[in-house]
Design an enzyme around this catalytic site. Structure first.
Site, PDB file in Angstrom:
ATOM      1  CB  THR A  35      -7.304  -5.459   9.808  1.00 53.17           C
ATOM      2  OG1 THR A  35      -7.829  -6.611   9.159  1.00 53.17           O
ATOM      3  CG2 THR A  35      -7.619  -4.213   8.995  1.00 53.17           C
TER       4      THR A  35
ATOM      5  NE  ARG B 225      -6.345 -11.886   5.739  1.00 49.62           N
ATOM      6  CZ  ARG B 225      -7.027 -10.733   5.632  1.00 49.62           C
ATOM      7  NH1 ARG B 225      -7.243 -10.175   4.423  1.00 49.62           N
ATOM      8  NH2 ARG B 225      -7.485 -10.123   6.684  1.00 49.62           N
TER       9      ARG B 225
ATOM     10  CE  LYS C  19      -3.945  -2.245   2.240  1.00 51.69           C
ATOM     11  NZ  LYS C  19      -4.994  -2.096   3.286  1.00 51.69           N
TER      12      LYS C  19
ATOM     13  CG  ASN D 184      -3.651  -2.262   6.701  1.00 49.19           C
ATOM     14  OD1 ASN D 184      -3.518  -1.935   5.529  1.00 49.19           O
ATOM     15  ND2 ASN D 184      -4.662  -2.981   7.129  1.00 49.19           N
TER      16      ASN D 184
ATOM     17  CG  HIS E 207      -5.330  -6.304  -0.443  1.00 49.84           C
ATOM     18  ND1 HIS E 207      -6.571  -6.114   0.113  1.00 49.84           N
ATOM     19  CD2 HIS E 207      -5.455  -7.339  -1.310  1.00 49.84           C
ATOM     20  CE1 HIS E 207      -7.416  -7.010  -0.415  1.00 49.84           C
ATOM     21  NE2 HIS E 207      -6.762  -7.758  -1.286  1.00 49.84           N
TER      22      HIS E 207
ATOM     23  CG  PHE F 211     -13.205   1.620   6.818  1.00 50.82           C
ATOM     24  CD1 PHE F 211     -12.708   1.027   5.664  1.00 50.82           C
ATOM     25  CD2 PHE F 211     -13.803   0.805   7.772  1.00 50.82           C
ATOM     26  CE1 PHE F 211     -12.794  -0.344   5.467  1.00 50.82           C
ATOM     27  CE2 PHE F 211     -13.889  -0.567   7.586  1.00 50.82           C
ATOM     28  CZ  PHE F 211     -13.382  -1.145   6.429  1.00 50.82           C
TER      29      PHE F 211
ATOM     30  NE  ARG G  28      -2.502  -5.703   6.890  1.00 52.17           N
ATOM     31  CZ  ARG G  28      -3.699  -6.196   6.570  1.00 52.17           C
ATOM     32  NH1 ARG G  28      -4.276  -7.104   7.348  1.00 52.17           N
ATOM     33  NH2 ARG G  28      -4.306  -5.777   5.476  1.00 52.17           N
TER      34      ARG G  28
ATOM     35  CD  GLU H  96      -8.841  -9.163  -3.613  1.00 49.72           C
ATOM     36  OE1 GLU H  96      -9.711  -8.845  -2.789  1.00 49.72           O
ATOM     37  OE2 GLU H  96      -7.728  -9.634  -3.289  1.00 49.72           O
TER      38      GLU H  96
ATOM     39  CE1 TYR I 166      -9.302  -2.779  -0.014  1.00 51.53           C
ATOM     40  CE2 TYR I 166      -8.403  -1.008  -1.339  1.00 51.53           C
ATOM     41  CZ  TYR I 166      -8.224  -2.066  -0.468  1.00 51.53           C
ATOM     42  OH  TYR I 166      -6.961  -2.418  -0.057  1.00 51.53           O
TER      43      TYR I 166
END
Ligand code: IDP
Ligand code: MG
Length: 139
Positions: free
Chosen positions: A93, A87, A11, A114, A117, A59, A104, A128, A51
């Protein structure tokens, strides 16, 4: 490839902090191979479409503005059990809740910024990956 890929983005905060290399090293150490990769900046429209599933969440506006605020690295990764293992590698998150040594925990600035993704299911991994990459861009 179904079931063996996941999709990730580094990100804008990860790129801004010059952490592309360290994050790719963690991905590599985690046993993932890179199937496709590009360095680009999303328009607000593209970030909003990516998204779309979060459209109703409070948010969403902040997330779309943030994800289009600077360049990102998008990539398709492969490994057995790719979605769940990635993950685990990235952590929760909210970086204050992310396990020690996760991407993260190491690199994220906040719950919004964070660092990375990671897809949450095989179905979304494929959706995606298809959003960013054609078949000709995967190796
Ligand atoms: P995930 O990225 O761990 O799958 P999601 O719940 O799918 O988390 O949320 C997508 C992204 O939206 C998060 O990675 C984060 O950037 C942002 N986000 C999630 N919750 C919040 C929040 O409470 N405030 C601001 N941004 C959030
Ligand atoms: Mg998610």
């Amino acid at each position: 490839m179904s079931g063996k890929i996941t999709f990730t983005m580094i990100k804008p905060d990860g790129v801004e902090a010059n952490n592309i290399g360290p994050i790719l090293a963690k991905i590599n150490e985690g046993g993932f191979r890179i199937v496709a990769m590009k360095y680009m900046r999303l328009t607000p429209e593209q970030a909003g479409a990516f998204y779309e599933v979060h459209k109703e969440r409070p948010f969403y506006g902040e997330l779309v503005a943030y994800m289009s605020s600077g360049p990102i690295v998008a990539a398709v990764l492969t490994k057995e059990n790719a979605v769940a293992d990635y993950r685990t590698l990235i952590g929760a998150t909210d970086p204050t809740k992310a396990a020690p040594g996760t991407i993260r925990q190491l690199f994220a600035k906040s719950i919004a910024a964070n660092a990375v993704h990671g897809s949450d299911s095989d179905e979304n991994a494929n959706i995606e990956a298809d959003f960013f990459f054609s078949k000709l861009e995967r190796y």
